[in-house]
Design a protein around this motif. Structure first.
Motif, PDB file in Angstrom:
ATOM      1  N   ASN A  53     156.691   1.086  18.072  1.00  0.00           N
ATOM      2  CA  ASN A  53     157.587   1.881  18.915  1.00  0.00           C
ATOM      3  C   ASN A  53     158.892   1.163  19.205  1.00  0.00           C
ATOM      4  O   ASN A  53     159.712   1.656  19.954  1.00  0.00           O
ATOM      5  CB  ASN A  53     156.897   2.221  20.241  1.00  0.00           C
ATOM      6  CG  ASN A  53     155.742   3.163  20.049  1.00  0.00           C
ATOM      7  OD1 ASN A  53     155.719   3.945  19.110  1.00  0.00           O
ATOM      8  ND2 ASN A  53     154.765   3.087  20.923  1.00  0.00           N
ATOM      9  N   SER A  75     158.407  16.302   7.758  1.00  0.00           N
ATOM     10  CA  SER A  75     158.737  16.608   9.153  1.00  0.00           C
ATOM     11  C   SER A  75     158.088  17.912   9.561  1.00  0.00           C
ATOM     12  O   SER A  75     157.896  18.814   8.738  1.00  0.00           O
ATOM     13  CB  SER A  75     160.256  16.718   9.318  1.00  0.00           C
ATOM     14  OG  SER A  75     160.757  17.779   8.525  1.00  0.00           O
ATOM     15  N   GLN A 117     161.548  14.742  21.123  1.00  0.00           N
ATOM     16  CA  GLN A 117     161.049  13.386  20.900  1.00  0.00           C
ATOM     17  C   GLN A 117     160.213  13.414  19.634  1.00  0.00           C
ATOM     18  O   GLN A 117     159.267  14.188  19.522  1.00  0.00           O
ATOM     19  CB  GLN A 117     160.191  12.914  22.084  1.00  0.00           C
ATOM     20  CG  GLN A 117     159.593  11.535  21.901  1.00  0.00           C
ATOM     21  CD  GLN A 117     160.628  10.428  21.960  1.00  0.00           C
ATOM     22  OE1 GLN A 117     161.351  10.310  22.934  1.00  0.00           O
ATOM     23  NE2 GLN A 117     160.697   9.607  20.919  1.00  0.00           N
ATOM     24  N   ALA A 118     160.573  12.575  18.672  1.00  0.00           N
ATOM     25  CA  ALA A 118     159.847  12.502  17.406  1.00  0.00           C
ATOM     26  C   ALA A 118     158.774  11.423  17.480  1.00  0.00           C
ATOM     27  O   ALA A 118     159.032  10.325  17.961  1.00  0.00           O
ATOM     28  CB  ALA A 118     160.813  12.206  16.272  1.00  0.00           C
ATOM     29  N   ILE A 119     157.595  11.754  16.989  1.00  0.00           N
ATOM     30  CA  ILE A 119     156.480  10.809  16.941  1.00  0.00           C
ATOM     31  C   ILE A 119     156.147  10.574  15.463  1.00  0.00           C
ATOM     32  O   ILE A 119     155.812  11.510  14.743  1.00  0.00           O
ATOM     33  CB  ILE A 119     155.232  11.363  17.678  1.00  0.00           C
ATOM     34  CG1 ILE A 119     155.576  11.759  19.110  1.00  0.00           C
ATOM     35  CG2 ILE A 119     154.092  10.351  17.613  1.00  0.00           C
ATOM     36  CD1 ILE A 119     156.007  10.626  20.008  1.00  0.00           C
ATOM     37  N   PRO A 120     156.251   9.315  15.001  1.00  0.00           N
ATOM     38  CA  PRO A 120     156.001   9.027  13.588  1.00  0.00           C
ATOM     39  C   PRO A 120     154.557   8.617  13.308  1.00  0.00           C
ATOM     40  O   PRO A 120     153.845   8.149  14.189  1.00  0.00           O
ATOM     41  CB  PRO A 120     156.923   7.829  13.329  1.00  0.00           C
ATOM     42  CG  PRO A 120     156.931   7.095  14.640  1.00  0.00           C
ATOM     43  CD  PRO A 120     156.808   8.155  15.715  1.00  0.00           C
ATOM     44  N   CYS A 136     165.721   3.752  14.425  1.00  0.00           N
ATOM     45  CA  CYS A 136     165.034   5.032  14.248  1.00  0.00           C
ATOM     46  C   CYS A 136     165.334   5.951  15.420  1.00  0.00           C
ATOM     47  O   CYS A 136     165.281   5.536  16.576  1.00  0.00           O
ATOM     48  CB  CYS A 136     163.518   4.818  14.135  1.00  0.00           C
ATOM     49  SG  CYS A 136     162.604   6.351  13.863  1.00  0.00           S
ATOM     50  N   CYS A 138     163.416   7.986  16.443  1.00  0.00           N
ATOM     51  CA  CYS A 138     162.152   8.158  17.174  1.00  0.00           C
ATOM     52  C   CYS A 138     162.033   7.200  18.360  1.00  0.00           C
ATOM     53  O   CYS A 138     161.179   7.383  19.211  1.00  0.00           O
ATOM     54  CB  CYS A 138     160.963   7.990  16.245  1.00  0.00           C
ATOM     55  SG  CYS A 138     160.829   6.345  15.508  1.00  0.00           S
ATOM     56  N   GLN A 141     164.913   9.689  22.977  1.00  0.00           N
ATOM     57  CA  GLN A 141     164.886  11.144  23.095  1.00  0.00           C
ATOM     58  C   GLN A 141     166.171  11.696  22.491  1.00  0.00           C
ATOM     59  O   GLN A 141     167.226  11.080  22.583  1.00  0.00           O
ATOM     60  CB  GLN A 141     164.784  11.548  24.568  1.00  0.00           C
ATOM     61  CG  GLN A 141     163.521  11.042  25.219  1.00  0.00           C
ATOM     62  CD  GLN A 141     163.509  11.237  26.723  1.00  0.00           C
ATOM     63  OE1 GLN A 141     164.522  11.557  27.330  1.00  0.00           O
ATOM     64  NE2 GLN A 141     162.361  11.014  27.324  1.00  0.00           N
ATOM     65  N   TYR A 173     157.017  12.759  10.612  1.00  0.00           N
ATOM     66  CA  TYR A 173     157.491  12.884  11.988  1.00  0.00           C
ATOM     67  C   TYR A 173     157.111  14.254  12.534  1.00  0.00           C
ATOM     68  O   TYR A 173     157.305  15.263  11.870  1.00  0.00           O
ATOM     69  CB  TYR A 173     159.019  12.770  12.071  1.00  0.00           C
ATOM     70  CG  TYR A 173     159.533  11.374  11.944  1.00  0.00           C
ATOM     71  CD1 TYR A 173     159.478  10.492  13.014  1.00  0.00           C
ATOM     72  CD2 TYR A 173     160.085  10.929  10.750  1.00  0.00           C
ATOM     73  CE1 TYR A 173     159.958   9.197  12.901  1.00  0.00           C
ATOM     74  CE2 TYR A 173     160.565   9.637  10.626  1.00  0.00           C
ATOM     75  CZ  TYR A 173     160.503   8.780  11.713  1.00  0.00           C
ATOM     76  OH  TYR A 173     160.976   7.500  11.602  1.00  0.00           O
ATOM     77  N   LEU A 175     158.093  16.540  15.758  1.00  0.00           N
ATOM     78  CA  LEU A 175     159.097  16.642  16.816  1.00  0.00           C
ATOM     79  C   LEU A 175     158.554  17.517  17.944  1.00  0.00           C
ATOM     80  O   LEU A 175     158.130  18.643  17.704  1.00  0.00           O
ATOM     81  CB  LEU A 175     160.387  17.248  16.252  1.00  0.00           C
ATOM     82  CG  LEU A 175     161.597  17.214  17.159  1.00  0.00           C
ATOM     83  CD1 LEU A 175     162.068  15.780  17.383  1.00  0.00           C
ATOM     84  CD2 LEU A 175     162.730  18.035  16.561  1.00  0.00           C
TER      85      LEU A 175
END
Length: 193
Positions: A53, A75, A117-120, A136, A138, A141, A173, A175
């Motif tokens: 993170n 995505s 908010q992107a979560i990878p 990134c 990610c 926000q 990702y 979103l």
């Protein structure tokens, strides 16, 4: 004939009920503790596909030009979120150790400002420990005004220590719309002042 064991039946039922209640409490406690235990276990074994993170630092490392790793980008957007979100390039061939710049494109198609908010995640999960992001979108926000677009940068490198058995890494990702959470947080902070 009379059955002499009938007076024991209420005690037996009470004991059974107590055991069932304790079992339920135990299962609830185990279920509650399972998420952090799972995260710790997956981090130690490197099987969860989660990436760091925080930004990795890139120092001049030897690029392994004898090896090519395919990096795919996927995505998706949370159901109901009014954004279009996709990688500018869906697939890259990279050398481990090489610093790579790419971009994801985001567009707010609604008539109001929203926050995403992107979560990878990386697959295979064992490859996540070798996928390093120096920059990134990610990490932060993403705020987009109504009907606006943005280029969201991603700078990464694949660690040359990536196991030889891994030839392809897929970075995905998802979103999420966090507009309401952002608004609630702003109201809460305003009330605290």
């Amino acid at each position: 004939m009379t059955n002499h064991h009938q007076p024991d039946k209420p005690k037996s039922n009470h004991k059974l009920i107590s055991m069932l209640v304790m079992g339920c409490i135990g299962m609830f406690g185990f279920g509650f503790a399972l998420v952090p235990l799972y995260d710790v276990l997956c981090d130690k074994l490197g099987i969860n596909g989660k990436t760091a993170n925080t930004a990795s630092s890139y120092q001049a490392i030897t690029v392994d030009t004898s090896r090519i790793v395919t990096v795919e980008f996927i995505s998706q957007v949370q159901t109901g979120m009014p954004w279009k979100f996709e990688p500018q390039t869906k697939r890259l061939e990279v050398h481990p150790g090489e610093l790579i710049h790419t971009v994801f494109l985001a567009r707010n198609v609604s008539d109001r400002a929203t926050v995403g908010q992107a979560i990878p995640s990386v697959s295979p999960g064992q490859g996540a420990a070798y996928f390093n992001k120096t920059e990134c979108f990610c990490f932060n926000q993403q705020h987009l005004a109504a009907s606006t677009s943005a280029e969201l940068p991603l700078i990464f490198f694949v660690d040359p220590q990536l196991p030889e058995s891994i030839h392809t890494l897929t970075l995905s990702y998802t979103l999420y719309d966090i507009t309401d959470k952002q608004l609630a947080s702003a109201i809460e902070q305003g009330a605290a002042k």
